[in-house]
Write an enzyme that holds these catalytic residues in place. Structure first.
Site, mmCIF file in Angstrom:
data_model
loop_
_atom_site.group_PDB
_atom_site.id
_atom_site.type_symbol
_atom_site.label_atom_id
_atom_site.label_comp_id
_atom_site.label_asym_id
_atom_site.label_seq_id
_atom_site.Cartn_x
_atom_site.Cartn_y
_atom_site.Cartn_z
ATOM 1 C CE LYS A 45 -33.430 93.635 -26.513
ATOM 2 N NZ LYS A 45 -32.324 92.800 -27.209
ATOM 3 C CE LYS A 91 -38.217 88.026 -24.458
ATOM 4 N NZ LYS A 91 -37.356 88.347 -25.673
ATOM 5 C CE LYS A 114 -29.207 86.031 -23.010
ATOM 6 N NZ LYS A 114 -28.441 86.436 -24.433
HETATM 7 P P1 AMP Z 1 -30.956 86.476 -27.076
HETATM 8 O O1 AMP Z 1 -30.719 85.878 -25.728
HETATM 9 O O2 AMP Z 1 -31.765 87.642 -27.008
HETATM 10 O O3 AMP Z 1 -29.879 86.609 -27.982
HETATM 11 O O4 AMP Z 1 -31.752 85.291 -27.633
HETATM 12 C C1 AMP Z 1 -31.163 84.120 -28.174
HETATM 13 C C2 AMP Z 1 -32.339 82.910 -28.772
HETATM 14 O O5 AMP Z 1 -32.961 82.643 -27.585
HETATM 15 C C3 AMP Z 1 -33.276 83.764 -29.685
HETATM 16 O O6 AMP Z 1 -33.337 82.800 -30.941
HETATM 17 C C4 AMP Z 1 -34.507 83.880 -28.839
HETATM 18 O O7 AMP Z 1 -35.516 84.081 -29.734
HETATM 19 C C5 AMP Z 1 -34.283 82.885 -27.911
HETATM 20 N N1 AMP Z 1 -35.091 83.241 -26.609
HETATM 21 C C6 AMP Z 1 -34.657 84.046 -25.865
HETATM 22 N N2 AMP Z 1 -35.414 84.416 -24.789
HETATM 23 C C7 AMP Z 1 -36.537 83.168 -25.131
HETATM 24 C C8 AMP Z 1 -37.656 82.801 -24.348
HETATM 25 N N3 AMP Z 1 -38.162 83.322 -23.255
HETATM 26 N N4 AMP Z 1 -38.333 81.667 -24.844
HETATM 27 C C9 AMP Z 1 -37.839 81.009 -26.064
HETATM 28 N N5 AMP Z 1 -36.946 81.633 -26.663
HETATM 29 C C10 AMP Z 1 -36.150 82.495 -26.161
#
Ligand code: AMP
Ligand code: TRP
Length: 333
Positions: A114, A198, A201
């Protein structure tokens, strides 16, 4: 005995299918297993580790809450709240930051990703982000933390910090050492445009992800445009090697259908991609469109969303403020 569950999602917009499959879908399953106590947090303090527009942040906090509710998290069964409404998280983070070691944080790969090339310009918050995450978890004595694969290293750090605190302050078993709950399969959903990256967002291409607020046409169009290759679908899991995009689409299909990759391959092998994409699009629409419709309707009712957060915040505060008082006592305050 039931599990004590804690997890969080950042309100940084564009919640997508990866968030749903990797995290939120499991939050709902865990909530619905009898005996579990679940706390689900909209981690707004984490969101500001990168620059946020205050007005948009407020909308995103409500939208993430709406996504929790629309996916089936029930505020009568689970605690839903936003992190900044419970001051123990920030306090706990400071104290645990004095337990964590620089060397441990220096190994965190997410910070390196990041922060990018110019680490000097990253916020200090971004660096200590996993310490705040540790405070989130430990304040609720969580036994299990459901997350996607990308959070595994942060969870290991949480375990180390809990153990060091207990050791340093001669308080055996005081901070509960949490277990990660990472699904064996489909814990990493990849971009629809590049199976080696991956789904994220922050990907500039909206075609790379299916957002939880997409319309039917957007979902169908994105799946139609998803990257594939020229071979038909394989008849054996081993033949997915070197075909990351195909593996990802089959993973999405399997996860949403609650079946193994093997069963999906059995069902679909030999089909060409245009047929498979039709079937997949139908399934994604069936599972995601009701969530999208519900999010879009819920976010119009700000008062309701705010009342859910307020009530959840009060319940969370009761648990966390008690724990932080105990922590302060142990530390000598
Ligand atoms: P975040 O949006 O970074 O707050 O992530 C929220 C949750 O979604 C966390 O548990 C991440 O590990 C999961 N997550 C985010 N992106 C992915 C992805 N591409 N595949 C699987 N899990 C994800
Ligand atoms: N760091 C997590 C993510 O980006 C979000 C998060 C914050 C979290 N606090 C947490 C997840 C506590 C689990 C438990 O995905």
């Amino acid at each position: 005995m039931g599990k004590k569950i804690f997890s969080g999602v950042q309100p940084t917009g564009n919640l997508h299918l990866g968030n749903y499959i990797g995290a939120i879908k499991n939050f709902v399953d865990l909530q619905n297993q009898p005996g579990n106590e679940c706390v689900y947090c909209v981690v707004d303090l984490h969101a500001i580790t990168t620059k946020q527009d205050p007005k948009i942040l407020k909308d995103n906090i409500r939208e993430t809450t709406a996504a929790f509710l629309a996916s089936g998290i029930n505020p009568k069964k689970s605690i839903i709240f936003n992190q900044s409404s419970v001051s123990a998280h920030a306090e706990g983070s400071w104290i645990l930051g004095c337990v964590a070691r620089m060397g441990w944080l220096n190994r965190m790969t997410q910070f390196k990703e990041k922060a990018g090339k110019d680490k000097e310009k990253a916020s200090i918050g971004l660096y200590i982000y996993p310490v705040l995450m540790t405070a989130d978890i430990l304040l609720y004595d969580a036994s299990h933390v459901p997350v996607g694969e990308d959070q595994k290293q942060h969870l290991e750090l949480s375990r180390d910090i809990a153990q060091k605190f207990n050791l340093d302050f001669k308080a055996p078993n005081f901070l509960r050492v949490p277990e990660p709950l990472i699904q064996k399969n489909f814990s990493r959903i990849m971009s629809l445009k590049d199976g080696t990256n991956k789904m994220s967002k922050s990907d500039p291409s909206d075609l790379s992800r299916i957002n939880l607020t997409d319309t039917k046409d957007q979902i169908v169009n994105k799946i139609k445009k998803a990257k594939t290759d020229t071979e038909p679908l394989p008849d054996d899991e081993k033949k997915l090697n070197q075909r990351p995009e195909v593996e990802n689409l089959l993973g999405i299909y399997s996860s949403l259908n609650n079946q193994s990759l093997q069963d999906s391959i059995k069902e679909l092998s030999g089909k060409n991609f245009s047929k498979f994409k039709e079937i997949l699009a139908e399934l994604v629409v069936e599972k995601i469109l009701p969530i999208s419709t519900e999010i879009n309707s819920l976010i119009k009712d700000k008062r309701y969303i705010d009342s859910v957060l307020k009530e959840g915040g009060e319940k969370a505060n009761q648990i966390a403020s008690k724990k932080i008082e105990e922590i302060k006592k142990i530390v000598g305050f």
